[in-house]
Design a protein around this motif. Sequence first.
Motif, PDB file in Angstrom:
ATOM      1  N   UNK A 119       0.839  -1.125   0.057  1.00  0.00           N
ATOM      2  CA  UNK A 119      -0.108   0.008  -0.053  1.00  0.00           C
ATOM      3  C   UNK A 119       0.950   1.278  -0.297  1.00  0.00           C
ATOM      4  N   UNK A 120       0.321   2.334  -0.330  1.00  0.00           N
ATOM      5  CA  UNK A 120       0.974   3.412  -0.666  1.00  0.00           C
ATOM      6  C   UNK A 120      -0.081   4.750  -0.518  1.00  0.00           C
ATOM      7  N   UNK A 121       0.573   5.894  -0.206  1.00  0.00           N
ATOM      8  CA  UNK A 121      -0.316   7.145  -0.121  1.00  0.00           C
ATOM      9  C   UNK A 121      -0.142   7.882  -1.498  1.00  0.00           C
ATOM     10  N   UNK A 122      -1.015   8.124  -2.159  1.00  0.00           N
ATOM     11  CA  UNK A 122      -0.730   9.325  -3.483  1.00  0.00           C
ATOM     12  C   UNK A 122      -1.576  10.459  -3.003  1.00  0.00           C
ATOM     13  N   UNK A 123      -0.456  11.390  -2.664  1.00  0.00           N
ATOM     14  CA  UNK A 123      -0.719  12.706  -2.431  1.00  0.00           C
ATOM     15  C   UNK A 123      -1.326  13.666  -3.334  1.00  0.00           C
ATOM     16  N   UNK A 124      -1.193  13.295  -4.586  1.00  0.00           N
ATOM     17  CA  UNK A 124      -1.952  14.020  -5.696  1.00  0.00           C
ATOM     18  C   UNK A 124      -3.355  13.785  -5.662  1.00  0.00           C
ATOM     19  N   UNK A 125      -3.859  12.799  -5.220  1.00  0.00           N
ATOM     20  CA  UNK A 125      -5.342  12.309  -5.248  1.00  0.00           C
ATOM     21  C   UNK A 125      -6.009  12.158  -3.949  1.00  0.00           C
ATOM     22  N   UNK A 126      -4.842  12.422  -2.930  1.00  0.00           N
ATOM     23  CA  UNK A 126      -5.230  12.170  -1.469  1.00  0.00           C
ATOM     24  C   UNK A 126      -6.036  10.628  -1.125  1.00  0.00           C
ATOM     25  N   UNK A 127      -5.021   9.814  -1.981  1.00  0.00           N
ATOM     26  CA  UNK A 127      -5.935   8.404  -1.640  1.00  0.00           C
ATOM     27  C   UNK A 127      -4.752   7.310  -1.303  1.00  0.00           C
ATOM     28  N   UNK A 128      -5.210   6.469  -0.816  1.00  0.00           N
ATOM     29  CA  UNK A 128      -4.676   5.304  -0.262  1.00  0.00           C
ATOM     30  C   UNK A 128      -4.638   4.219  -1.401  1.00  0.00           C
ATOM     31  N   UNK A 129      -3.501   3.798  -1.885  1.00  0.00           N
ATOM     32  CA  UNK A 129      -3.698   2.687  -3.084  1.00  0.00           C
ATOM     33  C   UNK A 129      -3.374   1.487  -2.368  1.00  0.00           C
ATOM     34  N   UNK A 130      -4.226   0.424  -2.656  1.00  0.00           N
ATOM     35  CA  UNK A 130      -3.997  -0.936  -1.748  1.00  0.00           C
ATOM     36  C   UNK A 130      -3.839  -1.939  -3.029  1.00  0.00           C
ATOM     37  N   UNK A 131      -2.786  -2.980  -3.082  1.00  0.00           N
ATOM     38  CA  UNK A 131      -2.561  -3.970  -3.933  1.00  0.00           C
ATOM     39  C   UNK A 131      -2.462  -5.315  -3.285  1.00  0.00           C
ATOM     40  N   UNK A 132      -3.171  -5.991  -3.919  1.00  0.00           N
ATOM     41  CA  UNK A 132      -3.087  -7.750  -3.525  1.00  0.00           C
ATOM     42  C   UNK A 132      -2.404  -8.334  -4.569  1.00  0.00           C
ATOM     43  N   UNK A 133      -1.263  -8.807  -4.466  1.00  0.00           N
ATOM     44  CA  UNK A 133      -0.660  -9.612  -5.508  1.00  0.00           C
ATOM     45  C   UNK A 133      -1.433 -10.547  -6.108  1.00  0.00           C
ATOM     46  N   UNK A 134      -1.900 -10.739  -7.596  1.00  0.00           N
ATOM     47  CA  UNK A 134      -2.645 -11.886  -7.958  1.00  0.00           C
ATOM     48  C   UNK A 134      -1.723 -12.535  -9.311  1.00  0.00           C
ATOM     49  N   UNK A 135      -1.583 -13.694  -9.610  1.00  0.00           N
ATOM     50  CA  UNK A 135      -1.279 -14.134 -10.789  1.00  0.00           C
ATOM     51  C   UNK A 135      -2.209 -14.981 -11.248  1.00  0.00           C
ATOM     52  N   UNK A 136      -3.101 -14.611 -12.328  1.00  0.00           N
ATOM     53  CA  UNK A 136      -4.320 -15.282 -12.999  1.00  0.00           C
ATOM     54  C   UNK A 136      -3.976 -15.743 -14.404  1.00  0.00           C
ATOM     55  N   UNK A 137      -4.697 -16.511 -14.828  1.00  0.00           N
ATOM     56  CA  UNK A 137      -4.794 -16.740 -16.284  1.00  0.00           C
ATOM     57  C   UNK A 137      -5.755 -15.842 -17.089  1.00  0.00           C
ATOM     58  N   UNK A 138      -6.306 -14.855 -16.481  1.00  0.00           N
ATOM     59  CA  UNK A 138      -7.143 -14.251 -17.278  1.00  0.00           C
ATOM     60  C   UNK A 138      -7.764 -13.071 -16.290  1.00  0.00           C
TER      61      UNK A 138
END
Length: 176
Positions: A119-138
């Motif tokens: 996760x990271x803070x995007x100060x330009x949009x005042x938003x927290x960005x959340x990522x959950x790594x996924x590997x998928x076939x589609x």
Amino acid sequence: TVERASPSAIKTHEACNRDYWYRYVKGLKPPASAAQARGTALHKILEDFLVRGIQPNEDDLTEVPDVPGTTFGALARLVRNSIPWCRDLKVEYPDLVVEGEFFDEGLYSHPIKGFIDLWAYDSATDTILVTDHKSTSGWHYCKTPEELAEDPQAIIYCPHILDKARAAGLNPKRAK
């Protein structure tokens, strides 16, 4: 009894009480499928790069299990395409949090523990960005915003991330 739950355990319980009982109460987990093993291996490659700056090499990729219907070339492209994205993230968000652990005894009726991939803070949009790594076939396996609004993992992660951001002196308007 289960000492603490995780978002994965909650999702398993919602899907099938018996599967939950076998996995989390009795500790009987089925062996990982090839696709799950591949996802775990790719997750480690990305985490090693994000946390320790370890650039993946061909040996790392050859250790990733084959999944029927995929090729080594497709796997290599997946990792090669992910690394520049991860590198850009590290530059754009120097305070990037990787594998952020959380534990909560009071928010829910049962203690919750987990790890948020990124996760990271995007100060330009005042938003927290959340990522959950996924590997998928589609891409059709990716959750829609409507599905995420009801997903136990997303519901549990967002308040914790917002609390951590506020504790760091940030005041984000939203998380996504």
